[in-house]
Design a protein around this motif. Structure first.
Motif, mmCIF file in Angstrom:
data_model
loop_
_atom_site.group_PDB
_atom_site.id
_atom_site.type_symbol
_atom_site.label_atom_id
_atom_site.label_comp_id
_atom_site.label_asym_id
_atom_site.label_seq_id
_atom_site.Cartn_x
_atom_site.Cartn_y
_atom_site.Cartn_z
ATOM 1 N N PRO A 181 7.547 9.587 -6.025
ATOM 2 C CA PRO A 181 6.650 10.489 -6.756
ATOM 3 C C PRO A 181 5.190 10.072 -6.718
ATOM 4 N N ALA A 182 4.903 8.784 -6.489
ATOM 5 C CA ALA A 182 3.512 8.318 -6.510
ATOM 6 C C ALA A 182 2.790 8.593 -5.203
ATOM 7 N N VAL A 183 3.466 8.399 -4.083
ATOM 8 C CA VAL A 183 2.788 8.444 -2.782
ATOM 9 C C VAL A 183 3.373 9.485 -1.842
ATOM 10 N N LEU A 184 4.664 9.669 -1.890
ATOM 11 C CA LEU A 184 5.352 10.454 -0.862
ATOM 12 C C LEU A 184 5.673 11.874 -1.295
ATOM 13 N N THR A 185 4.965 12.363 -2.278
ATOM 14 C CA THR A 185 5.121 13.761 -2.683
ATOM 15 C C THR A 185 3.728 14.370 -2.852
ATOM 16 N N GLN A 186 2.980 14.392 -1.757
ATOM 17 C CA GLN A 186 1.625 14.922 -1.749
ATOM 18 C C GLN A 186 1.562 16.172 -0.872
ATOM 19 N N THR A 187 0.449 16.879 -0.951
ATOM 20 C CA THR A 187 0.264 18.041 -0.081
ATOM 21 C C THR A 187 -0.165 17.582 1.306
ATOM 22 N N ALA A 188 0.004 18.464 2.284
ATOM 23 C CA ALA A 188 -0.278 18.119 3.676
ATOM 24 C C ALA A 188 -1.717 17.661 3.910
ATOM 25 N N PRO A 189 -2.754 18.291 3.308
ATOM 26 C CA PRO A 189 -4.121 17.817 3.561
ATOM 27 C C PRO A 189 -4.366 16.375 3.141
ATOM 28 N N THR A 190 -3.647 15.887 2.147
ATOM 29 C CA THR A 190 -3.812 14.492 1.741
ATOM 30 C C THR A 190 -3.351 13.558 2.847
ATOM 31 N N TYR A 191 -2.198 13.841 3.427
ATOM 32 C CA TYR A 191 -1.728 13.032 4.549
ATOM 33 C C TYR A 191 -2.669 13.162 5.743
ATOM 34 N N LEU A 192 -3.219 14.359 5.937
ATOM 35 C CA LEU A 192 -4.156 14.576 7.034
ATOM 36 C C LEU A 192 -5.416 13.733 6.844
ATOM 37 N N GLY A 233 -12.663 2.686 -0.517
ATOM 38 C CA GLY A 233 -13.652 3.053 -1.527
ATOM 39 C C GLY A 233 -13.322 4.361 -2.217
ATOM 40 N N ALA A 234 -12.868 5.338 -1.439
ATOM 41 C CA ALA A 234 -12.486 6.628 -2.022
ATOM 42 C C ALA A 234 -11.298 6.457 -2.969
ATOM 43 N N LEU A 235 -10.330 5.650 -2.573
ATOM 44 C CA LEU A 235 -9.171 5.402 -3.436
ATOM 45 C C LEU A 235 -9.576 4.636 -4.691
ATOM 46 N N LEU A 236 -10.523 3.716 -4.552
ATOM 47 C CA LEU A 236 -10.969 2.939 -5.704
ATOM 48 C C LEU A 236 -11.665 3.830 -6.732
ATOM 49 N N PHE A 237 -12.578 4.687 -6.265
ATOM 50 C CA PHE A 237 -13.246 5.593 -7.199
ATOM 51 C C PHE A 237 -12.238 6.545 -7.831
ATOM 52 N N ALA A 238 -11.303 7.040 -7.033
ATOM 53 C CA ALA A 238 -10.286 7.948 -7.565
ATOM 54 C C ALA A 238 -9.436 7.249 -8.618
ATOM 55 N N PHE A 239 -9.152 5.968 -8.416
ATOM 56 C CA PHE A 239 -8.401 5.215 -9.421
ATOM 57 C C PHE A 239 -9.175 5.144 -10.732
ATOM 58 N N PHE A 240 -10.465 4.821 -10.640
ATOM 59 C CA PHE A 240 -11.289 4.766 -11.856
ATOM 60 C C PHE A 240 -11.271 6.114 -12.577
ATOM 61 N N GLY A 268 2.637 8.814 -12.043
ATOM 62 C CA GLY A 268 1.706 9.930 -12.144
ATOM 63 C C GLY A 268 0.266 9.523 -11.901
ATOM 64 N N LEU A 269 -0.099 8.320 -12.348
ATOM 65 C CA LEU A 269 -1.462 7.835 -12.126
ATOM 66 C C LEU A 269 -1.765 7.732 -10.640
ATOM 67 N N TRP A 270 -0.856 7.125 -9.884
ATOM 68 C CA TRP A 270 -1.116 6.886 -8.468
ATOM 69 C C TRP A 270 -1.019 8.166 -7.653
ATOM 70 N N ALA A 271 -0.191 9.100 -8.103
ATOM 71 C CA ALA A 271 -0.178 10.409 -7.446
ATOM 72 C C ALA A 271 -1.517 11.108 -7.653
ATOM 73 N N ALA A 272 -2.077 11.000 -8.862
ATOM 74 C CA ALA A 272 -3.384 11.591 -9.148
ATOM 75 C C ALA A 272 -4.489 10.905 -8.356
ATOM 76 N N VAL A 273 -4.367 9.604 -8.153
ATOM 77 C CA VAL A 273 -5.366 8.868 -7.367
ATOM 78 C C VAL A 273 -5.475 9.452 -5.962
ATOM 79 N N LEU A 274 -4.345 9.707 -5.334
ATOM 80 C CA LEU A 274 -4.373 10.270 -3.980
ATOM 81 C C LEU A 274 -4.961 11.676 -3.976
ATOM 82 N N ARG A 275 -4.627 12.488 -4.978
ATOM 83 C CA ARG A 275 -5.175 13.844 -5.049
ATOM 84 C C ARG A 275 -6.693 13.822 -5.245
ATOM 85 N N ILE A 276 -7.156 12.977 -6.152
ATOM 86 C CA ILE A 276 -8.595 12.908 -6.421
ATOM 87 C C ILE A 276 -9.341 12.330 -5.225
#
Length: 313
Positions: free
Chosen positions: A145-156, A253-260, A12-20
């Motif tokens: 669930p962490a990476v491969l279940t995101q919405t289309a704009p995230t992959y874009l 950098g975006a992923l790092l800030f999102a992780f924090f 769940g943490l890493w799924a949230a990282v990609l969303r943020i």
């Protein structure tokens, strides 16, 4: 310690990282493209706000989600055209123009929203993008669930980062953009039109900013409120410096800030007795430290914030 490990090991943490990270990726890439051509675009905060509003409003009035995202990009491009006219053609201060665009776009967003949408206790909602389940992959342990279940704009957004990295450093178009940001007079000597290059880069970059804002209303949430961007635009400006004006590092950098950010949200519930404001400060403090370390080695485009006049040196 076990609590921290459990948080980091949770899908769940890493799924949230990609969303943020997604709106930050769009915004940072947009700002990076502008600055690579020599134009600082501080209008990003307002452009993201307007993109969030107009994308949501389009879908609310019957457009499909992809059309809403496209309309947000077009709206961002229009504000980029305005910023280009003020800074590239007229040679006005890029700081002042950018802040003016932010103030105008933010205020105009609220005005249009209240003009069209009646005041209500609960903001109206739309049906946002839904996560895409990739057959055979989304069911993989942890990775699914962490990476491969995101919405289309995230992959874009991730795709745009990879494409931009290729274009900037592997194509003549990218060379023209970088040359214009380093020495527009040298670019002119090679037969390029630096003003056109800057116009194109700022308009395209602002379109990406608009898409970053639209992600908030079309995917992350399902309604619009005027303060929802919450400083993400300024974070993107800082991430460009962190990334040393390179798309790959901007993605990191975006992923790092999102992780924090995602990490502190989970710490608030796991650690008791600590004021929540401490956790809210954590991603920004860590980002400042990372920015201070990385910016020491960053090489700024030499013509950044310098107005260009044909025939002048």
């Amino acid at each position: 310690m076990s609590t921290l490990i459990d948080i980091i090991a949770s899908a769940g943490l890493w799924a949230a990282v990609l969303r943020i990270a997604t709106p930050l990726i769009f915004g940072t890439l947009g700002a990076l493209l502008c600055e690579r051509a020599g134009v600082l675009n501080l209008g990003i905060e307002g452009i993201m706000t307007f993109g969030a509003m107009i994308g949501w409003l389009s879908v609310y009035h019957g457009a499909d989600l992809w059309t809403g995202l496209l309309i947000a990009a077009l709206a961002g491009g229009i504000f980029g055209l305005l910023h280009s006219a003020l800074t590239v053609t007229l040679g006005l201060s890029q700081h002042v123009s950018g802040l003016g665009v932010t103030l105008f776009a933010s205020s105009f967003s609220y005005y249009v929203f209240r003009l069209i949408v009646p005041v209500a206790g609960t903001p109206p909602t739309i049906a946002p993008f839904q996560p895409i389940a990739i057959p055979g992959l989304s069911t993989l342990p942890f990775l699914g669930p962490a990476v491969l279940t995101q919405t289309a704009p995230t992959y874009l957004a991730i795709l745009v980062a990879l494409v931009m990295a290729y274009i900037l450093f592997r194509t003549p178009v990218g060379l023209a953009i970088r040359m214009t940001g380093e020495n527009p007079h040298a670019a002119e000597a090679q037969g390029l039109n630096p003003m056109r290059v800057r116009y194109g880069a700022v308009i395209a970059g602002s379109a990406l900013m608009g898409m970053g804002g639209a992600f908030l209303t079309l995917s992350a949430f399902n309604s619009f409120f005027p303060t929802m961007v919450q400083g993400r635009g300024w974070i993107c400006i800082a991430l460009v410096v962190f990334a040393s004006w390179r798309p790959g590092r901007a993605l990191f950098g975006a992923l790092l800030f999102a992780f924090f950010d995602a990490f502190q949200l989970r710490l608030q519930t796991a650690v008791q007795g600590v004021p929540y404001q401490i956790f809210l400060m954590t991603p920004y403090i860590l980002s400042i430290v990372a920015l201070a370390v990385m910016s020491r080695r960053a090489r700024v485009p030499q013509a950044l914030m310098q107005p260009y006049r044909r025939g002048e040196r």
